[in-house]
Design a protein around this motif. Structure first.
Motif, short mmCIF file in Angstrom:
data_model
loop_
_atom_site.label_atom_id
_atom_site.label_comp_id
_atom_site.label_asym_id
_atom_site.label_seq_id
_atom_site.Cartn_x
_atom_site.Cartn_y
_atom_site.Cartn_z
N ALA A 165 2.30 1.68 -3.44
CA ALA A 165 1.25 2.16 -4.36
C ALA A 165 1.02 3.65 -4.18
CB ALA A 165 -0.03 1.38 -4.15
N ASP A 166 0.96 4.10 -2.94
CA ASP A 166 0.78 5.53 -2.68
C ASP A 166 1.93 6.35 -3.24
OD1 ASP A 166 -1.62 5.03 -1.39
OD2 ASP A 166 -0.75 5.13 0.63
N ALA A 213 3.74 9.28 -10.26
CA ALA A 213 3.07 9.37 -11.58
C ALA A 213 2.35 10.70 -11.74
CB ALA A 213 2.10 8.20 -11.76
N ASP A 214 1.69 11.17 -10.67
CA ASP A 214 1.01 12.45 -10.73
C ASP A 214 2.01 13.57 -10.98
OD1 ASP A 214 -1.40 11.18 -10.29
OD2 ASP A 214 -1.53 11.76 -8.17
N LEU A 243 4.06 5.51 -5.65
CA LEU A 243 4.07 5.45 -7.11
C LEU A 243 2.99 6.35 -7.71
CD1 LEU A 243 4.80 1.68 -7.77
CD2 LEU A 243 6.31 3.63 -8.22
N THR A 244 1.84 6.43 -7.04
CA THR A 244 0.78 7.32 -7.50
C THR A 244 1.25 8.77 -7.44
OG1 THR A 244 -0.94 5.78 -6.83
CG2 THR A 244 -1.59 8.08 -7.09
N ARG A 245 1.88 9.14 -6.33
CA ARG A 245 2.41 10.51 -6.21
C ARG A 245 3.46 10.77 -7.28
NH1 ARG A 245 4.55 11.85 -0.53
NH2 ARG A 245 4.91 13.82 -1.60
N HIS A 264 0.84 -1.21 0.00
CA HIS A 264 0.00 0.00 0.00
C HIS A 264 0.87 1.26 0.00
CE1 HIS A 264 -3.82 -1.96 0.24
NE2 HIS A 264 -3.48 -2.63 1.33
N GLN A 265 1.92 1.24 0.78
CA GLN A 265 2.82 2.39 0.83
C GLN A 265 3.49 2.60 -0.53
OE1 GLN A 265 6.14 1.96 3.57
NE2 GLN A 265 5.93 4.10 4.18
#
Length: 126
Positions: free
Chosen positions: A109-110, A116-117, A112-114, A106-107
């Motif tokens: 994923a968070d 990518a954004d 990687l999302t940041r 989960h960490q």
């Protein structure tokens, strides 16, 4: 581990072209759409599309009302390659993440999302 088609390694560019066409809403895309999706020059996209076509992964079809355009669609072989490519990538991800705890996944994923954004925007952290 290498993704193959009939025993031969598959070039990443062919997999990318196949992926763009598979993701198109109607399963058809133009060379221009491939260029945009892959962020390459139209001439580069044209070469990549030609390579995928020669390898039997895609076919060209008339563009419908506009005779100047050509639509690209997957062959059955190209659709099968797309499915194998997805399975290959998911298997690699599962293997890479096997030692992670649920919290660590989960960490990641968070983060990687940041990432990518930030990469999609102006590069500044949110």
């Amino acid at each position: 581990m290498t993704l193959t088609d009939s025993g031969s390694p598959v070039e990443l560019s062919t997999l990318l072209v196949v992926g763009v066409i598979a993701a198109a809403p109607d399963g058809m895309a133009s060379v221009g759409q491939v260029a945009t999706a892959l962020e390459v020059a139209p001439s580069t996209a044209s070469r990549l599309v030609a390579r995928a076509e020669v390898n039997g992964m895609i076919v060209r079809a008339g563009g419908g009302r506009d005779a100047r355009t050509t639509s690209l669609r997957l062959t059955p072989q190209g659709a099968a390659l797309h499915e194998r490519g997805l399975a290959f990538r998911f298997a690699r991800l599962r293997a890479a993440l096997a030692a992670f705890t649920a919290d660590q996944r989960h960490q990641l994923a968070d983060l990687l999302t940041r990432f990518a954004d930030g990469a999609a925007g102006d590069g500044r952290a949110p």
